[in-house]
Design a protein around this motif. Structure first.
Motif, short mmCIF file in Angstrom:
data_model
loop_
_atom_site.label_atom_id
_atom_site.label_comp_id
_atom_site.label_asym_id
_atom_site.label_seq_id
_atom_site.Cartn_x
_atom_site.Cartn_y
_atom_site.Cartn_z
N PRO A 189 0.99 -2.49 -7.76
CA PRO A 189 -0.29 -2.80 -8.42
C PRO A 189 -1.39 -3.06 -7.39
CG PRO A 189 1.51 -4.09 -9.37
CD PRO A 189 2.05 -3.40 -8.16
N ALA A 190 -2.60 -2.60 -7.70
CA ALA A 190 -3.74 -2.75 -6.77
C ALA A 190 -3.98 -4.19 -6.39
CB ALA A 190 -4.99 -2.15 -7.40
N LYS A 191 -3.64 -5.11 -7.29
CA LYS A 191 -3.86 -6.54 -7.07
C LYS A 191 -3.15 -7.07 -5.82
CE LYS A 191 -3.70 -10.70 -9.91
NZ LYS A 191 -3.30 -11.25 -11.21
N VAL A 192 -2.06 -6.42 -5.41
CA VAL A 192 -1.26 -6.92 -4.28
C VAL A 192 -1.44 -6.08 -3.01
CG1 VAL A 192 0.42 -8.03 -5.78
CG2 VAL A 192 0.85 -5.70 -4.97
N ALA A 193 -2.43 -5.19 -3.02
CA ALA A 193 -2.67 -4.35 -1.84
C ALA A 193 -2.90 -5.24 -0.61
CB ALA A 193 -3.88 -3.46 -2.08
N GLY A 194 -2.17 -4.98 0.45
CA GLY A 194 -2.31 -5.74 1.68
C GLY A 194 -1.52 -7.03 1.73
N ASP A 195 -0.91 -7.42 0.62
CA ASP A 195 -0.12 -8.65 0.60
C ASP A 195 1.19 -8.46 1.35
OD1 ASP A 195 -2.05 -9.69 -1.07
OD2 ASP A 195 -0.70 -10.18 -2.71
N SER A 196 1.79 -9.57 1.73
CA SER A 196 3.15 -9.56 2.28
C SER A 196 4.10 -9.67 1.09
CB SER A 196 3.35 -10.75 3.21
OG SER A 196 2.42 -10.70 4.26
N TYR A 197 5.36 -9.36 1.32
CA TYR A 197 6.32 -9.46 0.22
C TYR A 197 7.72 -9.80 0.71
CZ TYR A 197 7.57 -4.64 1.49
OH TYR A 197 7.97 -3.53 2.18
N LEU A 198 8.50 -10.35 -0.22
CA LEU A 198 9.93 -10.57 -0.04
C LEU A 198 10.64 -9.91 -1.20
CD1 LEU A 198 10.64 -14.32 0.89
CD2 LEU A 198 10.82 -12.33 2.36
N GLY A 253 8.18 -7.56 4.19
CA GLY A 253 7.31 -6.44 4.53
C GLY A 253 5.87 -6.75 4.17
N VAL A 254 5.00 -5.82 4.49
CA VAL A 254 3.59 -5.90 4.14
C VAL A 254 3.26 -4.62 3.38
CG1 VAL A 254 1.22 -6.03 5.01
CG2 VAL A 254 3.04 -7.28 6.18
N VAL A 255 2.60 -4.77 2.23
CA VAL A 255 2.26 -3.62 1.40
C VAL A 255 1.35 -2.69 2.18
CG1 VAL A 255 1.10 -2.88 -0.71
CG2 VAL A 255 2.50 -4.95 -0.74
N LYS A 256 1.74 -1.42 2.22
CA LYS A 256 0.96 -0.38 2.90
C LYS A 256 0.14 0.39 1.87
CE LYS A 256 4.89 0.22 5.97
NZ LYS A 256 5.95 -0.16 5.04
N PRO A 257 -0.93 1.05 2.31
CA PRO A 257 -1.76 1.79 1.36
C PRO A 257 -0.99 2.83 0.54
CG PRO A 257 -2.88 1.62 3.47
CD PRO A 257 -1.49 1.07 3.66
N GLU A 258 0.02 3.42 1.13
CA GLU A 258 0.78 4.46 0.41
C GLU A 258 1.85 3.90 -0.54
OE1 GLU A 258 2.72 3.99 4.52
OE2 GLU A 258 0.68 4.12 3.78
N ASP A 259 2.10 2.59 -0.50
CA ASP A 259 3.09 1.99 -1.39
C ASP A 259 2.61 2.05 -2.84
OD1 ASP A 259 4.77 1.40 0.72
OD2 ASP A 259 4.11 -0.68 0.90
N ARG A 260 3.54 2.28 -3.74
CA ARG A 260 3.21 2.34 -5.17
C ARG A 260 3.41 0.95 -5.78
NH1 ARG A 260 5.75 7.59 -7.76
NH2 ARG A 260 4.62 6.65 -9.49
#
Length: 144
Positions: A67-76, A58-65
């Motif tokens: 850490p601010a450091k990973v805003a907009g990052d992709s994730y597994l 997925g990709v971190v969305k603005p509404e996801d809870r």
């Protein structure tokens, strides 16, 4: 004459087959980069979660809870896995490095790892078997 022609053909064939120094890495999708990172840092976890069909991209969305450091990052992550890692990652603007922020579900503390994309490809996406394992894991990814 015939001998020179054969040698010339062999040299040309070798030049075409041998990778050039500094040759660019293959173009990778964001999902492939994530799976490469997973195989590099947590290979057993990626294999297990892929076999169970639980690996999620997925990709971190603005509404996801998060850490601010990973805003907009992709994730597994792995669906239902409360012991496994959370891998946030982002490819740098120059496409040379992947910045990974990994955390466990238990403590949430982020650990930063920087991986050179070219080196990652050489280590985890070089052989036919490695490419198949990565591509199979990408095909099995679920998305959020």
């Amino acid at each position: 004459m015939k001998k020179h022609l054969i040698i010339t053909i062999l040299v040309l064939a070798l030049v075409c087959l041998v990778p050039k120094v500094g040759q660019a890495s293959p173009r990778l999708t964001d999902q492939q980069v994530g799976v490469l990172v997973g195989f590099k840092l947590y290979p057993t976890w990626v294999r297990q979660q892929t076999e169970q069909g639980a690996l999620v991209y997925g990709v971190v969305k603005p509404e996801d809870r998060v850490p601010a450091k990973v805003a907009g990052d992709s994730y597994l992550i792995a669906d239902g896995d409360t012991d496994g890692p959370i891998l946030y990652y982002q490819v740098t603007a120059n496409n040379r490095q992947v910045v990974v922020e990994s955390a466990s579900h238990r403590n949430g503390h982020l650990v930063t790892t920087k991986l050179k994309l070219k080196q990652l490809v050489r280590q985890v996406y070089h052989t036919r078997a490695q490419r198949k394992a990565v591509d199979d894991a990408v095909s099995a990814l679920r998305t959020e």
